[in-house]
Design an enzyme around this catalytic site. Sequence first.
Site, PDB file in Angstrom:
ATOM      1  N   ASP A 142       0.406  -1.178  -0.014  1.00 30.24           N
ATOM      2  CA  ASP A 142      -0.072  -0.373   0.264  1.00 30.24           C
ATOM      3  C   ASP A 142       0.625   1.118   0.246  1.00 30.24           C
ATOM      4  OD1 ASP A 142      -2.092   1.775   0.553  1.00 30.24           O
ATOM      5  OD2 ASP A 142      -3.508  -0.009   1.631  1.00 30.24           O
ATOM      6  N   HIS A 219      -3.939   5.930   3.237  1.00 33.95           N
ATOM      7  CA  HIS A 219      -4.361   4.918   2.919  1.00 33.95           C
ATOM      8  C   HIS A 219      -3.901   2.974   3.169  1.00 33.95           C
ATOM      9  CE1 HIS A 219      -6.196   1.700   0.236  1.00 33.95           C
ATOM     10  NE2 HIS A 219      -6.579   2.500   0.145  1.00 33.95           N
ATOM     11  N   SER A 555     -11.846  -0.920  -1.045  1.00 38.81           N
ATOM     12  CA  SER A 555      -9.553  -0.683   0.112  1.00 38.81           C
ATOM     13  C   SER A 555     -10.063  -1.265   0.845  1.00 38.81           C
ATOM     14  CB  SER A 555      -9.091   0.255  -0.101  1.00 38.81           C
ATOM     15  OG  SER A 555      -8.681   0.705  -1.715  1.00 38.81           O
TER      16      SER A 555
END
Length: 787
Positions: A142, A219, A555
């Site tokens: 990520d 994220h 996600s």
Amino acid sequence: MPNVSLSFWGLFFFLSSLCCRPCTPASHVHIVYLGLIRSHDPILTTRSHLQLLSTVFPSQKDAEEAIVYSYRRSFSGFAAILNATQATTLSETEGVISVFESKTLRLHTTRSWDFMGLPVRSEDPTPLQLAYGDDVVVGVLDTGIWPESWSFRESPGTPPIPASWKGKCVKGESFDPVTACNRKLIGARYYVKGFETKYGPLNTSATPEFRSPRDRLGHGTHTASTAAGSVAYGASFLGGLGRGAARGGAPMARLAVYKVCWSRDGLEGACTEADILAAFDDAVGDGVGVVSASFGSPPPLAPFFASSADVGSFHAAQAGVAVVFSAGNDGPGPEVVQNVAPWSTCVAASSVDRSFPTKMVLGDDTVVMAKSFNLEQLNLELAESISYFKNGVCDYNKWTQVPATGMVILCFSTIGPQLSGDAAFAAFFAGASALIFASPLTRQVPQVDLLPILFIDINQGTQILNYITSKTSTTPKFVPTVQIFSTRTVIGESPAPVVADFSSRGPSSLSPNILKPDITAPGVNILAAWPPVTPPSMYPIDTRSVNWNFNSGTSMSCPHVSGIAALLKSLHPNWSPAAIKSALITTTYNFDTSLDTILAGGSAKPTNPFDVGGGHVNPSKAIDPGLVYDMNAKDYVLFLCILGYTESQIASMVLPPSPKIDINCPKEPQTDSNLNYPSIAVSNLRVKTTIKRTVRNVAPYRSIYFVEVVSPNGVQVKVWPRVLVLHGHEEEASYYVTLTPLKQSQGRYDFGEIVWSDGFHRVRSPLVVRVNNIHDISETIGHDSYY
């Protein structure tokens, strides 16, 4: 994340310029995939890569300058800067399986674990809650990690790092391994060569970013804490909403982060395939047990083995590593699901039973309930969008330059059409204090933005619009107003789960006989760890700082399943990735908290397998599925044969068990419907067809299973035998499913299921059939097809 328009960022960064040295137009980064490693010496493997690369360059020095990565730990291949002629020449060289250009992929929790039956504290804990999982390492590919978060602090009494771990915690900008890594966060690497080769040197002065494993976009921190974050009590958004204990699915599991996605001109993370494949190579070599990867590329999908995700996850699965991907955020239309390889798990997104109602009172005392993240009480003047935007389209480029200071603007998603993120951005720059956004009921996902967004349905929006216009036209001095109260956190009053409208749906556009997505999990309004230097809205002009933030998307659902997979791997260390996936799929449920069928966001219709795969993940059932559908080298050989690979290529790709399996392709025509997958899909049923499945008993006792069949409309389904007797643990049994079309149809999908039950376990497989015989019915009657 859904409903965020990337075009906004150009307004912030159009004056910025990257000091780039991009590839020439004729040259791009390509990945050359060579299959299994032939030498256990990494140096020799790299030398062989340079030797092969030198065949298309004038000298070895030129080849050394062109190479970007040498993949040499878990599989063999390399990334290099090549022109089209060089790439074609290498693709035709013996021993080369595929050559493909490195594309850029995009990035596609306090209540969620309670909702799934795994609360932090319980008087009667489940086996999953008792499974520490500290022997499993979850690898997260990520945007990196914010190591100081409470989610990544080691708990008292955490055992030493497993001796099998071979990874590293590497030093980088604002990232000191001594203080950043511990017995929880045991590995951290970053990969930027592919990104810089394509986009030029990382310009941290123009774009906030760290040349290190440290996360700037947020994220990666969010997904890592969802998958395996430590327990953190008192987590909430800005001290108010979603308060509770935040934790990952496997709170005692170890974490290893692989930063492959980078901020580019302020955009959400850009992840190049060259970097992704390097991370897969290291992750498998380091000793991770589960890989969580929340990124992808929308259709058209690249062929299998012309994609870094497919190659990396294929070799990971052969090494016993379970790989979990997000399905994508391109719903609710069909055929847009991503990450469809049969050796990985693909996760859709759905809601939990937590809502955020916000009360609004109009000037005429009419009460309207909205969904929002609003933390203060507001008394504002109310205006419709036509007063500030051309034709009422709430877009920055349509702003009439009339200031809306202190106003709340009513915008409709149907005028434009418009995304809530676009409308919020436009309203903010017009000077408004809040936005009321009217959209279809099934498409309302509250989100954190620059100003409060009050989500209402079209009916409510029409009611508010009539309040504004009717009084304004009859009373010149009339000023429409609205009082907006602070948002409440409410548990259990909304039916859940509901599949998010943005969640990508099947069927797979690449392999429709493999049902994707596999499963759905919480992915709407998930609260998880966040870097305090990154604004919660991700806009640079947002001055707020938070340690926990709400996010929505597949996600977010992907790491939920990754955490559960880590617990299953800890409880069942001998299970293969396919067995873990089977346990997850066959134990799902398809009803919500009101005991009705799960609804599909975007349509308000009952879900089908293209929305949810097997159904919603059910962790407490997955630990004891009764039977599993496993996949091994024979299945991989069959699949590769169907894809058209030669036997010599297959021999260089499939890791054979002992004794060595036969890698010869069958002479008769085959279908990938016959892979030993937990779900059954036949996308082109013309004549009577029989397929085979094999199950293995994972219960520690003798079992007798009886079959229940729900036939798809217009299809006769016969299962033989109808009773499976498994005399002991690990014993296998096969059964056959014969499908006969009873109708004439041109490509319509119908759905059913096959359930095996022993009175305690219910092993459920979705059955998806598309009868497609309307043109050739007269030619095929009486002919059978067997696979």
